[in-house]
Design an enzyme around this catalytic site. Sequence first.
Site, PDB file in Angstrom:
ATOM      1  N   GLN A   1       0.803  -1.226   0.000  1.00 31.17           N
ATOM      2  CA  GLN A   1       0.000   0.000   0.000  1.00 31.17           C
ATOM      3  C   GLN A   1       0.838   1.279   0.000  1.00 31.17           C
ATOM      4  O   GLN A   1       0.321   2.343  -0.319  1.00 31.17           O
ATOM      5  CB  GLN A   1      -0.952  -0.012   1.197  1.00 31.17           C
TER       6      GLN A   1
ATOM      7  N   HIS B   1       0.955  -9.254   4.430  1.00 31.51           N
ATOM      8  CA  HIS B   1      -0.182  -8.334   4.522  1.00 31.51           C
ATOM      9  C   HIS B   1      -0.902  -8.324   3.165  1.00 31.51           C
ATOM     10  O   HIS B   1      -0.647  -7.466   2.321  1.00 31.51           O
ATOM     11  CB  HIS B   1       0.287  -6.938   4.928  1.00 31.51           C
TER      12      HIS B   1
ATOM     13  N   ASN C   1      -1.411 -10.785   8.455  1.00 34.03           N
ATOM     14  CA  ASN C   1      -2.366  -9.726   8.735  1.00 34.03           C
ATOM     15  C   ASN C   1      -3.782 -10.202   8.437  1.00 34.03           C
ATOM     16  O   ASN C   1      -4.068 -10.696   7.348  1.00 34.03           O
ATOM     17  CB  ASN C   1      -2.079  -8.503   7.853  1.00 34.03           C
ATOM     18  N   GLU C   2      -4.654 -10.048   9.417  1.00 33.58           N
ATOM     19  CA  GLU C   2      -6.064 -10.401   9.250  1.00 33.58           C
ATOM     20  C   GLU C   2      -6.213 -11.799   8.659  1.00 33.58           C
ATOM     21  O   GLU C   2      -6.769 -11.989   7.569  1.00 33.58           O
ATOM     22  CB  GLU C   2      -6.810  -9.328   8.435  1.00 33.58           C
TER      23      GLU C   2
END
Length: 429
Positions: A17, A111, A155-156
Site C-alpha cells: 500500500q 499483509h 495480517n487479518e
Amino acid sequence: MTFPDDFRWGSATAAHQVEGNNLASDFWAVEHVPDSGFAEPSGDACDHYRLYRQDIALLKELGFNSYRFSIEWARVEPEDGVFSRAAIAHYRDVLETCHEFGIAPMVTLHHFSSPRWLMRLGGWEYEKTPNRFAAYCRVVMSELGSLIPHAATINEANIATLTRQMIEDMTGGTGSPAPVGVEQAPVGVGPVPAGPAVDSGEPGADALGTTADKRNLFLFTWSETGMAVVKRSHTMARRAIKEVSPSTQVGLTLALQDYQPGPGGEKASDRRWAAAFDSFLPALDGDDFLGVQNYSRVLVGPDGALPHPEGAELTQMGHEFYPQALENVLRRAASAGVPMFVTENGIATEDDTRRVEFVRLALQGLERCLADGIDVRGYYHWSTFDNFEWMLGYKPTFGLIAVDRETQHRTVKDSARRLGEIARRNALR
Ligand code: BGC
C-alpha cells in the site's frame, strides 16, 4: 490515567500500500488486467521503499515510539526458492533506521499480497503453501530477527471469513460477488471484493501465469481448505521464527468487527463472532500476542447485516462512524488470554476533525479496558499515510499524513500531531 510505561504508540502501513512498484506480487499483476475492478493501479504508491528514512524520522518527530509495517514476501522471494539479498538488505536498513530513531518496529510478514509465483502452485489453497510461507519467514527472521521485537505472521488471517459474510450480505446468500464501489461498501471490512477479473475470471489468472483454479488470492480464500492453509501457515511460521529468533514475540492479527445483534439477531451475531474469532483460537494457542484490528460495528439481524441506523454518520468506506467498537471488541477478544495490541484502528475521511474525534473516543474506550485490567500493550493507528486502499485505489483517505503523489510531498494532518502528543505524554490528557 496514564498508559503503561512501555505502551507502544504508533501507526501502521502495509508494504504493497505504501512502497510502490511491488512488481513480483500477485496484486501488481491483477491490478493491470483490463476491467480488473481496481479503481487504479498502485504505481509508485507513497514511494516509501525509497523515502522510508525521512518517513521514520517524521514519525519520531511527531512523538511516536513504534511503527508497524510489513516486509513484502514478493520482494524477498521474487521466484520460488530464490531469495533477494538486496531486498533483505533493504529491510535491514529500514529496521536499523527505526532503532536509530528510537522507534520499536512491529513487523508483519504477510499483509494481503503474495508473490505471483505462489499462484502458479495454487495460492492459499495449495497444501504446501504453509511450508513455503514458513521457509520465507525463516530466512527473514534468521537474517533480521535480532532487529524485530514483535512479528505478526499474517495480517487479518480471518479476512476471507469476513469477505464471505459481506458477499452473502450483498447477494442475499447467493454468494456470487459483484463489483462494488465505495458508496456501497457495506461493513467494517477493509478491502472490498473486486470486479470479475480478480474474483473469478480467467484474465486475472492469465496475468498471473496460472489457471483460474490455482489463482487463489489470500483475500478470497474462504473455503475450508483455504482457511486450514492460512491457519497452518501461521503455526508453521511461528515455529520457524521461534527456532531462529527465540526472543521475537510472535502473533497474528485478526479483523474483528463489533457485531451487535438487532431484533432477533443474537444467534446470527454470535455465529459471526465465532467464525471470525473462536475458530482461530486453536491456531493462536502458543502465540505471544494477538493483534486486534477494528474499524466499526455491524448490526446483525437473523438473516445477516442490517442497514446502518437512520442518520448514521458514514465514512468514505461506507462504515458507520462508531469508534466505541474498539472497546467492545477488545473486551471480547480478551478471552483469548494473550496480551493484545491494537494493530489497526482508523477512519477513511476527508475531514480530519472527524479523525481527531474518532481517535479520542477510541482511546477513551481503550483506557477503560486498561483500567479494568485488560492487557493491551499498544495502539497503532491505520494508517500512517493516505495510501493505496486496495481495489478502491487512492480515493479513501485513512492517513495521519497526506501524500501528494505527484511530488511525494508529505503533509502532516492535525490528527497526526494530536496522536503524537498523546504518545509523548503517554496519556490522553
Ligand atoms: C487492512 C488494511 C486496509 C484497512 C482499511 C484492513 O483490513 O489490513 O490493509 O487498508 O483495513 O480498509
